[in-house]
Motif scaffolding. Structure first.
Motif, PDB file in Angstrom:
ATOM      1  N   PHE A  80       0.904  -1.127   0.054  1.00  0.00           N
ATOM      2  CA  PHE A  80      -0.088   0.013   0.146  1.00  0.00           C
ATOM      3  C   PHE A  80       0.716   1.215  -0.028  1.00  0.00           C
ATOM      4  CE2 PHE A  80      -3.527  -2.748   1.513  1.00  0.00           C
ATOM      5  CZ  PHE A  80      -4.479  -1.952   1.229  1.00  0.00           C
ATOM      6  N   GLY A  81       0.369   2.304  -0.663  1.00  0.00           N
ATOM      7  CA  GLY A  81       0.755   3.618  -0.479  1.00  0.00           C
ATOM      8  C   GLY A  81      -0.293   4.479   0.172  1.00  0.00           C
ATOM      9  N   MET A  82       0.010   5.480   1.022  1.00  0.00           N
ATOM     10  CA  MET A  82      -0.573   6.105   1.562  1.00  0.00           C
ATOM     11  C   MET A  82      -0.497   7.597   1.737  1.00  0.00           C
ATOM     12  SD  MET A  82      -3.612   5.574   3.900  1.00  0.00           S
ATOM     13  CE  MET A  82      -4.660   6.958   4.486  1.00  0.00           C
ATOM     14  N   LEU A  83      -1.427   8.539   1.263  1.00  0.00           N
ATOM     15  CA  LEU A  83      -0.967   9.930   1.299  1.00  0.00           C
ATOM     16  C   LEU A  83      -2.152  10.401   2.471  1.00  0.00           C
ATOM     17  CD1 LEU A  83       0.559  12.460   0.346  1.00  0.00           C
ATOM     18  CD2 LEU A  83      -1.337  12.808  -1.198  1.00  0.00           C
ATOM     19  N   PHE A  84      -1.658  10.543   3.675  1.00  0.00           N
ATOM     20  CA  PHE A  84      -2.578  11.024   4.613  1.00  0.00           C
ATOM     21  C   PHE A  84      -3.111  12.309   4.509  1.00  0.00           C
ATOM     22  CE2 PHE A  84      -0.537   7.231   6.655  1.00  0.00           C
ATOM     23  CZ  PHE A  84      -1.663   6.695   7.245  1.00  0.00           C
ATOM     24  N   GLN A  85      -4.164  12.659   5.631  1.00  0.00           N
ATOM     25  CA  GLN A  85      -4.668  13.834   5.392  1.00  0.00           C
ATOM     26  C   GLN A  85      -3.666  15.031   5.871  1.00  0.00           C
ATOM     27  OE1 GLN A  85      -8.688  13.521   7.097  1.00  0.00           O
ATOM     28  NE2 GLN A  85      -9.325  15.507   6.517  1.00  0.00           N
ATOM     29  N   GLY A  86      -3.388  16.021   5.501  1.00  0.00           N
ATOM     30  CA  GLY A  86      -2.396  16.770   5.861  1.00  0.00           C
ATOM     31  C   GLY A  86      -1.042  16.376   5.281  1.00  0.00           C
ATOM     32  N   ALA A  87      -0.871  15.041   5.140  1.00  0.00           N
ATOM     33  CA  ALA A  87       0.571  14.242   4.658  1.00  0.00           C
ATOM     34  C   ALA A  87       1.699  15.284   5.176  1.00  0.00           C
ATOM     35  CB  ALA A  87       0.356  14.638   3.220  1.00  0.00           C
ATOM     36  N   ALA A  88       1.868  15.215   6.427  1.00  0.00           N
ATOM     37  CA  ALA A  88       2.849  15.985   6.928  1.00  0.00           C
ATOM     38  C   ALA A  88       4.406  15.205   6.656  1.00  0.00           C
ATOM     39  CB  ALA A  88       2.884  15.913   8.378  1.00  0.00           C
ATOM     40  N   LEU A  89       5.200  16.095   6.318  1.00  0.00           N
ATOM     41  CA  LEU A  89       6.603  15.630   5.967  1.00  0.00           C
ATOM     42  C   LEU A  89       7.381  15.638   7.344  1.00  0.00           C
ATOM     43  CD1 LEU A  89       7.372  17.376   2.578  1.00  0.00           C
ATOM     44  CD2 LEU A  89       6.394  15.113   2.997  1.00  0.00           C
ATOM     45  N   PHE A  90       8.427  14.925   7.358  1.00  0.00           N
ATOM     46  CA  PHE A  90       9.359  15.015   8.620  1.00  0.00           C
ATOM     47  C   PHE A  90      10.113  16.288   8.346  1.00  0.00           C
ATOM     48  CE2 PHE A  90       8.466  10.550   8.006  1.00  0.00           C
ATOM     49  CZ  PHE A  90       7.842  10.090   9.181  1.00  0.00           C
ATOM     50  N   ASP A  91       9.907  17.251   9.288  1.00  0.00           N
ATOM     51  CA  ASP A  91      10.420  18.475   9.165  1.00  0.00           C
ATOM     52  C   ASP A  91      12.166  18.474   9.109  1.00  0.00           C
ATOM     53  OD1 ASP A  91       8.243  20.106   8.467  1.00  0.00           O
ATOM     54  OD2 ASP A  91       7.685  20.474  10.788  1.00  0.00           O
ATOM     55  N   SER A  92      12.702  17.726   9.972  1.00  0.00           N
ATOM     56  CA  SER A  92      14.069  17.697  10.278  1.00  0.00           C
ATOM     57  C   SER A  92      14.711  16.685   9.263  1.00  0.00           C
ATOM     58  CB  SER A  92      14.115  17.129  11.636  1.00  0.00           C
ATOM     59  OG  SER A  92      13.822  15.856  11.532  1.00  0.00           O
ATOM     60  N   LEU A  93      14.019  16.336   8.036  1.00  0.00           N
ATOM     61  CA  LEU A  93      14.478  15.140   7.080  1.00  0.00           C
ATOM     62  C   LEU A  93      14.387  16.076   5.749  1.00  0.00           C
ATOM     63  CD1 LEU A  93      13.292  11.836   7.758  1.00  0.00           C
ATOM     64  CD2 LEU A  93      15.158  12.739   8.661  1.00  0.00           C
TER      65      LEU A  93
END
Ligand SMILES: Nc1ncnc2c1ncn2[C@@H]1O[C@H](COP(=O)(O)OP(=O)(O)O)[C@@H](O)[C@H]1O
Ligand SMILES: [Mg+2]
Length: 248
Positions: A80-93
């Motif tokens: 599965f691939g999933m694009l969550f609501q908000g789709a937050a990226l990891f800010d430190s990466l």
């Protein structure tokens, strides 16, 4: 590919899913519509095994995932691939680490191999050469694209999008819709898209299903949904204040 049969789920007195039945065929894009709070995200979480139903069955790739252990579920989740609501990226990466996150964490692939895949996926979403940028350097639309690249990084067979265009301006939303369609064609994915944005729904759906009062009340092609005689569906898709759906 996915067969949801009479699924029930509540949170205490709040009965959310009250007998949801829906079949999603391989290679098609199913768009699930319904009002805020009707249980769209909850349904997606059931499909990916993050929530268990109280009753009912969910078959994914011919496995009943309601009867599978966590290890078995993880094997299925990899597809599965999933694009969550908000789709937050990891800010430190940085972008590359975000897109390659799953591959870095859950495979033995070498870094240069992962970086090759990361570049390929970024290219697919129309973003080349941004590997080294940090999320704070990106516009809202770019963040969405990076989230999309991350969702397809491990070459999933099924991709799920939760409200992919919510909060975007109409032009950006149209862009993301176009991208979802392109990915669908290029990668021959099975896609499930949750939205309450009808413009997006019509733009990307092969079939649409509406959740209302805990059940799927109608399934059909965009054309069939547009011409529905069901007054509840009609009111929802036209966004009318008048009709059987009572606003609160
Ligand atoms: N983890 C949870 N615990 C308790 N209630 C939840 C949980 N997740 C969702 N709900 C409730 O389930 C209902 C449906 O939520 P959701 O699926 O997020 O709606 P939407 O259709 O907007 O995605 C809401 O009433 C929400 O408050
Ligand atoms: Mg939701």
């Amino acid at each position: 590919m996915i067969n949801i049969i009479d699924v029930w789920k509540g949170f205490g007195p709040n009965k959310v899913l009250k007998g949801v039945t829906l079949k999603i065929e391989k290679g098609q894009t199913m768009v699930i519509i319904g009002r805020s709070g009707c249980g769209k995200s909850v349904l997606l979480k059931h499909i990916i095994g993050l929530m268990k139903p109280e009753r009912g069955k969910i078959e994914v790739f011919d496995n009943d995932i309601t009867r599978i252990n966590e290890q078995g579920m993880q094997t299925i989740r990899k597809r599965f691939g999933m694009l969550f609501q908000g789709a937050a990226l990891f800010d430190s990466l940085n972008v590359a680490e975000n897109v390659g996150f799953f591959l870095f964490e859950h495979t033995n692939m070498k870094k240069n191999e992962i970086m090759r895949i990361v570049s390929e996926k970024l290219k697919l979403v129309g973003l080349s050469g941004v590997e080294h940028l940090m999320p704070s350097d990106l516009s809202g639309g770019m963040k969405k694209r990076v989230g999309l690249a991350r969702a397809i990084a491990a070459s999933p067979e099924i991709i799920m999008y939760d409200e992919p265009t919510t909060g975007l301006d109409p032009i950006l939303a149209a862009n993301i819709n176009k991208l979802i369609k392109e990915l669908q064609n290029k990668l021959s994915l099975t896609s499930i898209v949750v939205t309450h944005d009808m413009t997006s729904a019509y733009a990307i759906a092969d079939r649409m299903a509406m959740i209302y009062d805990g059940k799927i009340i109608e399934v059909g092609t965009p054309e069939e949904i547009r011409n529905t005689s069901n007054p509840i569906v009609q009111q929802f898709i036209t966004g009318s204040a008048e009709g059987p759906i009572i606003s609160d």
